[in-house]
Design a protein around this motif. Structure first.
Motif, PDB file in Angstrom:
ATOM      1  N   PHE A  32      52.999  32.158   9.927  1.00 21.98           N
ATOM      2  CA  PHE A  32      53.148  32.283   8.416  1.00 21.98           C
ATOM      3  C   PHE A  32      53.011  33.936   8.047  1.00 21.98           C
ATOM      4  CE2 PHE A  32      51.488  32.820   4.325  1.00 21.98           C
ATOM      5  CZ  PHE A  32      52.237  32.124   3.770  1.00 21.98           C
ATOM      6  N   LEU A  33      51.890  34.341   8.635  1.00 17.86           N
ATOM      7  CA  LEU A  33      51.770  35.854   8.287  1.00 17.86           C
ATOM      8  C   LEU A  33      53.215  36.532   8.747  1.00 17.86           C
ATOM      9  CD1 LEU A  33      49.550  37.712   7.103  1.00 17.86           C
ATOM     10  CD2 LEU A  33      49.209  38.227   9.543  1.00 17.86           C
ATOM     11  N   PHE A  34      53.440  36.362  10.030  1.00 24.01           N
ATOM     12  CA  PHE A  34      54.782  37.076  10.439  1.00 24.01           C
ATOM     13  C   PHE A  34      56.024  36.831   9.605  1.00 24.01           C
ATOM     14  CE2 PHE A  34      58.270  38.656  12.775  1.00 24.01           C
ATOM     15  CZ  PHE A  34      57.791  39.532  13.672  1.00 24.01           C
ATOM     16  N   TYR A  35      56.282  35.588   9.119  1.00 24.25           N
ATOM     17  CA  TYR A  35      57.388  35.138   8.724  1.00 24.25           C
ATOM     18  C   TYR A  35      57.382  35.750   7.038  1.00 24.25           C
ATOM     19  CZ  TYR A  35      59.135  32.236  12.546  1.00 24.25           C
ATOM     20  OH  TYR A  35      59.287  31.672  13.670  1.00 24.25           O
ATOM     21  N   ASP A  36      56.135  35.650   6.569  1.00 24.48           N
ATOM     22  CA  ASP A  36      55.950  36.226   5.329  1.00 24.48           C
ATOM     23  C   ASP A  36      56.198  37.582   5.168  1.00 24.48           C
ATOM     24  OD1 ASP A  36      54.862  35.509   2.467  1.00 24.48           O
ATOM     25  OD2 ASP A  36      53.432  37.108   3.108  1.00 24.48           O
ATOM     26  N   LYS A  76      68.298  38.157   3.655  1.00 25.74           N
ATOM     27  CA  LYS A  76      67.899  36.854   3.287  1.00 25.74           C
ATOM     28  C   LYS A  76      67.116  36.048   4.324  1.00 25.74           C
ATOM     29  CE  LYS A  76      71.027  35.978  -0.449  1.00 25.74           C
ATOM     30  NZ  LYS A  76      71.837  34.709  -0.833  1.00 25.74           N
ATOM     31  N   PHE A  77      65.637  35.679   4.212  1.00 27.23           N
ATOM     32  CA  PHE A  77      64.998  34.975   5.074  1.00 27.23           C
ATOM     33  C   PHE A  77      63.809  34.186   4.445  1.00 27.23           C
ATOM     34  CE2 PHE A  77      61.274  34.261   7.776  1.00 27.23           C
ATOM     35  CZ  PHE A  77      62.188  33.338   8.795  1.00 27.23           C
ATOM     36  N   ARG A  78      63.726  32.878   4.510  1.00 30.58           N
ATOM     37  CA  ARG A  78      62.972  31.996   3.957  1.00 30.58           C
ATOM     38  C   ARG A  78      61.814  31.574   5.016  1.00 30.58           C
ATOM     39  NH1 ARG A  78      64.078  26.500   0.421  1.00 30.58           N
ATOM     40  NH2 ARG A  78      61.874  26.075  -0.190  1.00 30.58           N
ATOM     41  N   ASN A  79      60.426  31.796   4.687  1.00 31.58           N
ATOM     42  CA  ASN A  79      59.332  31.497   5.370  1.00 31.58           C
ATOM     43  C   ASN A  79      59.337  29.967   5.471  1.00 31.58           C
ATOM     44  OD1 ASN A  79      56.940  30.975   6.659  1.00 31.58           O
ATOM     45  ND2 ASN A  79      55.932  32.442   5.586  1.00 31.58           N
ATOM     46  N   PRO A  80      59.604  29.488   6.866  1.00 31.27           N
ATOM     47  CA  PRO A  80      59.868  27.969   7.026  1.00 31.27           C
ATOM     48  C   PRO A  80      58.379  27.241   6.902  1.00 31.27           C
ATOM     49  CG  PRO A  80      59.545  29.152   9.268  1.00 31.27           C
ATOM     50  CD  PRO A  80      59.703  30.121   8.257  1.00 31.27           C
ATOM     51  N   HIS A  81      57.360  28.104   6.749  1.00 25.28           N
ATOM     52  CA  HIS A  81      55.846  27.482   6.528  1.00 25.28           C
ATOM     53  C   HIS A  81      55.417  27.711   5.330  1.00 25.28           C
ATOM     54  CE1 HIS A  81      55.852  26.842  10.901  1.00 25.28           C
ATOM     55  NE2 HIS A  81      55.723  28.210  11.026  1.00 25.28           N
ATOM     56  N   GLU A  85      49.208  24.839   3.481  1.00 26.50           N
ATOM     57  CA  GLU A  85      49.232  23.786   4.413  1.00 26.50           C
ATOM     58  C   GLU A  85      49.286  24.308   5.729  1.00 26.50           C
ATOM     59  OE1 GLU A  85      50.496  22.655   0.283  1.00 26.50           O
ATOM     60  OE2 GLU A  85      51.270  24.130   1.589  1.00 26.50           O
ATOM     61  N   TYR A  86      50.226  25.571   6.058  1.00 27.43           N
ATOM     62  CA  TYR A  86      49.870  25.806   7.299  1.00 27.43           C
ATOM     63  C   TYR A  86      48.645  25.832   7.842  1.00 27.43           C
ATOM     64  CZ  TYR A  86      50.910  29.156  11.246  1.00 27.43           C
ATOM     65  OH  TYR A  86      51.035  29.506  12.455  1.00 27.43           O
ATOM     66  N   PHE A  87      47.830  26.619   7.239  1.00 31.09           N
ATOM     67  CA  PHE A  87      46.528  26.548   7.558  1.00 31.09           C
ATOM     68  C   PHE A  87      45.349  25.428   7.425  1.00 31.09           C
ATOM     69  CE2 PHE A  87      48.113  30.844   6.565  1.00 31.09           C
ATOM     70  CZ  PHE A  87      48.112  31.448   7.340  1.00 31.09           C
ATOM     71  N   ASP A  88      46.129  24.364   7.196  1.00 30.92           N
ATOM     72  CA  ASP A  88      45.222  23.130   6.603  1.00 30.92           C
ATOM     73  C   ASP A  88      44.382  23.316   5.479  1.00 30.92           C
ATOM     74  OD1 ASP A  88      46.626  21.465   8.553  1.00 30.92           O
ATOM     75  OD2 ASP A  88      45.153  22.292  10.027  1.00 30.92           O
ATOM     76  N   ASN A  89      44.450  24.422   4.953  1.00 28.87           N
ATOM     77  CA  ASN A  89      43.733  24.722   3.610  1.00 28.87           C
ATOM     78  C   ASN A  89      42.253  24.994   4.106  1.00 28.87           C
ATOM     79  OD1 ASN A  89      43.372  25.550   0.885  1.00 28.87           O
ATOM     80  ND2 ASN A  89      43.273  23.483   0.216  1.00 28.87           N
TER      81      ASN A  89
END
Length: 387
Positions: A32-36, A76-81, A85-89
């Protein structure tokens, strides 16, 4: 309420790679961090960063390389996560920092959040906030943080931000403030202003923790002591990140920090409000008392703070700790209750009505001479002392 994952200082990491252009660790397992990072990066900057990484003989994970190529090629690039939720909150804690449009606590114009999970920064984000229509930006605050009306016009009000975003995770993690008398007060005022319910927040104040640990209390002083770089003072994410790192240092020094965790609960706040409600008759009586024991601007100019007892009540327009430090530095004494040893009671919004009644009782029956200062009176006193 999620269980807190307490951690050790040695394991807290920034999870960034120290090369010419700041980015994230190309080997990070936090997708998530990298894609963000890729999704929000300006393509030319991303391309330069990628080149700098390769120059340092650092290889990307294949899926990261594909994401970078897509962003550079198409823009353009959209974070797939999805977050959170990615971190189970589930986070160790969340450090937050507010900025305001003016001196009023309800005028929040930005919030920065830094999420810590598994001893690393999992995510950091800021949101601009559109203040209530009555809250205008002051030149002082614009110069302080660089945010102005145009920057927030297309953002949500706090109640919308709370419903759409913040409520997803602030109720489920430990919240870390630096100087809760400011940021927690902002949060309380926003909840009250927008009539927000359903909050149940556990929090701790690094300023309080520092005081208990025998450390300096100011953010800048603590950062200097622990050799923590403040990237951009009064940027909400930067200050929240500094707060996170300071907290991690302090819990090693003060192992009993868990006893300092407090709660901000909707039901408890309602009970407090009910207890503080007084009749119209008492309120009118208090107004008469305040007028009777207030003093003129000329009298304020002649106040000698030395050896005088001061008591503060209600929400002040300035930070309460700063006000107390001003009194102490000028030889005055801070009092915790209305007694014959009090010379001045400084009142702000939502002052304690019982304190005003006590002032009247002591003045009328015990021949005391306690004076009442408003927020503006106290500000004038500070200005006089500065000259």
């Amino acid at each position: 309420m999620a269980m807190f994952n307490w951690f050790k200082k040695s394991k807290l990491k920034n999870d960034s790679v120290n090369i010419a252009i700041a980015g994230v660790n190309p080997h990070t397992d936090n997708e998530f961090l990298f894609y963000d990072f890729v999704a929000t990066a300006y393509p030319p900057h991303l391309e330069k960063w990628c080149a700098a990484v390769k120059k340092n003989n650092i290889k990307f994970k294949s899926q990261y390389k594909q994401a970078i190529q897509e962003k550079i090629k198409t823009g353009k690039f959209r974070n797939p996560h999805c977050f959170p939720e990615y971190f189970d909150n589930q986070f160790d804690y969340i450090a937050i920092d507010f900025e305001t449009a003016n001196k009023n606590r309800v005028s929040a114009c930005a919030i920065g959040l830094v999420f810590i999970k598994d001893y690393k920064i999992a995510h950091k984000v800021s949101f601009n906030i559109k203040p209530p229509i009555t809250e205008k930006f002051s030149p002082f605050h614009i110069n302080l943080h660089g945010i102005c009306q145009e920057d927030v016009d297309h953002w949500e009000h706090f109640d919308e931000l709370w419903e759409n975003e913040l409520s997803k995770y602030l109720n489920d993690s430990l919240i870390v403030f630096h100087n809760a008398s400011m940021d927690l007060s902002i949060l309380k005022n926003l909840f009250k202003h927008y009539n927000i319910s359903g909050f149940d927040i556990s929090y701790i104040d690094t300023m309080h923790l520092a005081e208990k640990s025998g450390q300096p209390k100011k953010l800048e002083d603590l950062a200097a002591k622990f050799e923590i770089e403040i990237e951009n003072l009064h940027d909400p994410v930067s200050d929240a990140k500094t707060c996170a790192f300071i907290f991690n240092e302090l819990i090693d020094i003060y192992p009993g920090y868990e006893k300092l965790i407090r709660k901000l609960n909707h039901e408890e706040e309602i009970q407090k409000q009910r207890k503080s409600q007084v009749s119209t008759e008492v309120k009118n009586d208090n107004i008469d008392i305040i007028q009777e024991y207030s003093i003129s601007k000329v009298e304020i100019q002649n106040i000698d703070i030395s050896n005088k007892g001061f008591l503060f009540s209600g929400e002040l327009t300035q930070d309460r700790n700063d006000c107390k430090e001003f009194i102490i530095s000028n030889g005055g004494v801070i009092k915790s209750g209305v007694t014959s040893k009090v010379d001045f009671v400084v009142i702000g919004a939502d002052y304690g009505w019982a304190k005003i009644q006590k002032v009247h009782e002591l003045n009328s029956k015990k021949n005391c001479n306690i004076k009442i200062l408003s927020n503006s009176d106290f500000n004038l006193l500070k200005e006089k002392s500065a000259n």
